[in-house]
Design an enzyme around this catalytic site. Structure first.
Site, PDB file in Angstrom:
ATOM      1  N   GLY A 125     212.510 133.947  47.204  1.00  0.00           N
ATOM      2  CA  GLY A 125     213.518 134.310  46.214  1.00  0.00           C
ATOM      3  C   GLY A 125     213.376 133.534  44.910  1.00  0.00           C
ATOM      4  N   ASP A 175     204.130 143.299  39.775  1.00  0.00           N
ATOM      5  CA  ASP A 175     203.938 142.274  40.807  1.00  0.00           C
ATOM      6  C   ASP A 175     202.845 142.673  41.788  1.00  0.00           C
ATOM      7  OD1 ASP A 175     206.110 141.295  39.501  1.00  0.00           O
ATOM      8  OD2 ASP A 175     207.542 141.720  41.100  1.00  0.00           O
TER       9      ASP A 175
HETATM   10  C1  GLA Z   1     210.417 141.919  38.836  1.00  0.00           C
HETATM   11  C2  GLA Z   1     209.856 143.312  39.110  1.00  0.00           C
HETATM   12  C3  GLA Z   1     208.695 143.625  38.168  1.00  0.00           C
HETATM   13  C4  GLA Z   1     209.091 143.367  36.711  1.00  0.00           C
HETATM   14  C5  GLA Z   1     209.737 141.997  36.551  1.00  0.00           C
HETATM   15  C6  GLA Z   1     210.279 141.779  35.167  1.00  0.00           C
HETATM   16  O1  GLA Z   1     209.465 140.937  39.144  1.00  0.00           O
HETATM   17  O2  GLA Z   1     209.413 143.410  40.444  1.00  0.00           O
HETATM   18  O3  GLA Z   1     208.280 144.952  38.358  1.00  0.00           O
HETATM   19  O4  GLA Z   1     209.925 144.386  36.232  1.00  0.00           O
HETATM   20  O5  GLA Z   1     210.793 141.802  37.480  1.00  0.00           O
HETATM   21  O6  GLA Z   1     209.265 141.713  34.237  1.00  0.00           O
END
Ligand code: GLA
Length: 389
Positions: A125, A175
């Site tokens: 988290g 990500d």
């Molecule tokens: C989270 C989401 C990503 C992106 C970021 C903000 O990590 O999983 O897809 O939107 O927030 O940049």
């Protein structure tokens, strides 16, 4: 070796017969380009050398037996490949189950069960994508175990699909892409509108990447992440009536200023402003890095934080304190929140000889103001997922 301990745990719980695979998928940190990935903009993340270890073995029946060394007290969680639905009681296993479900939706049905033991050294988290790491890891294991023909980029898309549709978070592709496509020593300059990307070497000369974890826990599902996303969508709908665009990432700053009055709600205008300016900042930051102008890169990181704080409003006192204390130090080249925000981590570029002072001073000021400690990690940029044994 961490993986040897995970393997030992696997054998203790599930026995040592059969073909056992040992796997790893990294976490990620985003250097710049925040909340741009669902707005057709650019991002600039990199994979880390910390991540999620998984030891797995295929079963002949339909059973799933999952165990996480991060949640020892929870014990083994059992389910079945015939019952891939999200359940609150299933806790973290909703991530691997979601990926198995997603493979099925894409025409690659998982017919046999597996035993799986995990250990992650990404703080949970924290905004370093422990969940995307687990998703990509699961996809990587399924590919290896069942021979599915999917590329690493597909693993990223399947991971995102499972997070959106099975776990209810409308995340973008950043990500999972950063994790599945990671390359040691490089960040990935990704255009989320086209998935075109290039690797950019991170040469920081006498400086380190330091991650400061606020230890303020957040769950993306119950945060305001989805709300930000729909605010951007509302702004886009109104802008589309006055200018021909597909996404906020298509606009330059000048165009935004020219057309912004078309957005009727002030709050949506601010969100859109961040998305547009942050995308342009990301392009400029990568250009700066190519020109070896780390100083300018740092300034753009700082500007990114200000925009996330004032226009996107996803920082909060914990992240602001970490960043504002960092900015006070001479050895800091740039510092900003990273990831979704609302808690989680900041990323800073710190001169090597100032790292110790950074941890000491930022740590003390944070403890004093917030009332509990932050954690600091000097990180290295690592590769994407691998099979270790
Ligand atoms: C989270 C989401 C990503 C992106 C970021 C903000 O990590 O999983 O897809 O939107 O927030 O940049």
């Amino acid at each position: 070796m961490i993986w040897e301990e995970v393997l030992a745990k696997f054998k203790e719980l599930f026995g040592d017969e059969g073909e056992i695979g040992v796997y790893f998928a990294p976490g990620r940190v985003n250097m710049i380009g925040e909340h741009t990935d669902y707005n057709g903009g650019h991002v600039f993340p990199c994979a880390l050398t910390i991540g999620t270890y998984g030891v797995a073995r295929k079963r002949e029946d339909k059973k799933l037996r999952f165990y996480s060394m991060n949640f020892d007290s929870v014990g083994v969680i059992e389910s079945s490949v015939e019952n891939l639905v999200p359940e609150k009681e299933a806790g973290w296993t909703n991530y691997p189950k979601g990926v198995m479900w997603a493979f099925g939706e894409k025409g690659m049905k998982v017919e046999q069960g597996m035993d799986l033991v995990l250990f992650g050294n990404i703080p949970n988290g924290s905004g370093l994508s422990s969940s995307a790491s687990l998703e990509v890891l699961t996809g990587f294991i399924l590919r290896d175990m069942f021979g599915f023909e999917v590329s690493n980029q597909d693993l990223a898309l399947i991971g995102q699909f499972s997070e959106n549709r099975f776990n209810g978070v409308n995340c973008g592709i950043m990500d999972q892409f950063a994790i599945a496509m990671g390359k040691a020593g490089h960040a990935i300059f990704l255009d989320t509108a086209t998935l075109k990307y290039e690797y950019a070497p991170i040469k920081l000369e006498n400086a380190k990447i330091v991650i400061s974890s606020s230890n303020k826990k957040r769950g993306l599902g119950d945060s305001k992440y989805n709300e930000r996303r729909s605010e951007c969508e509302r702004a886009l709908e109104e802008l589309k009536k006055v200018v021909s665009i597909e996404a906020l990432g298509d606009l330059t700053e000048e165009q935004f200023e020219q057309y912004k009055d078309a957005v009727s709600e002030e709050v949506c205008r601010k969100r859109a402003k961040h998305a547009v300016y942050e995308n342009q900042r990301t392009v400029k930051a990568v250009e700066a890095l190519k020109n070896n102008d780390v100083k300018l890169f740092g300034e753009l990181m700082n500007a990114s934080h200000v925009s996330l704080r004032d226009d996107y409003e996803v920082t909060g006192i914990e992240l602001d304190t970490l960043v504002e204390e960092a900015w006070k130090l001479d050895g800091v080249i740039g510092s900003r929140m990273t990831g979704a925000g609302f808690g989680g981590c900041t990323v800073s570029i710190v001169k090597e000889d100032a790292v110790e002072e950074f941890i000491e001073k930022v740590g003390a000021a944070y403890q004093k103001k917030i009332g509990y400690a932050a954690d600091f990690y000097v990180v290295e940029i690592g590769d994407g997922p691998v099979k270790l044994a």
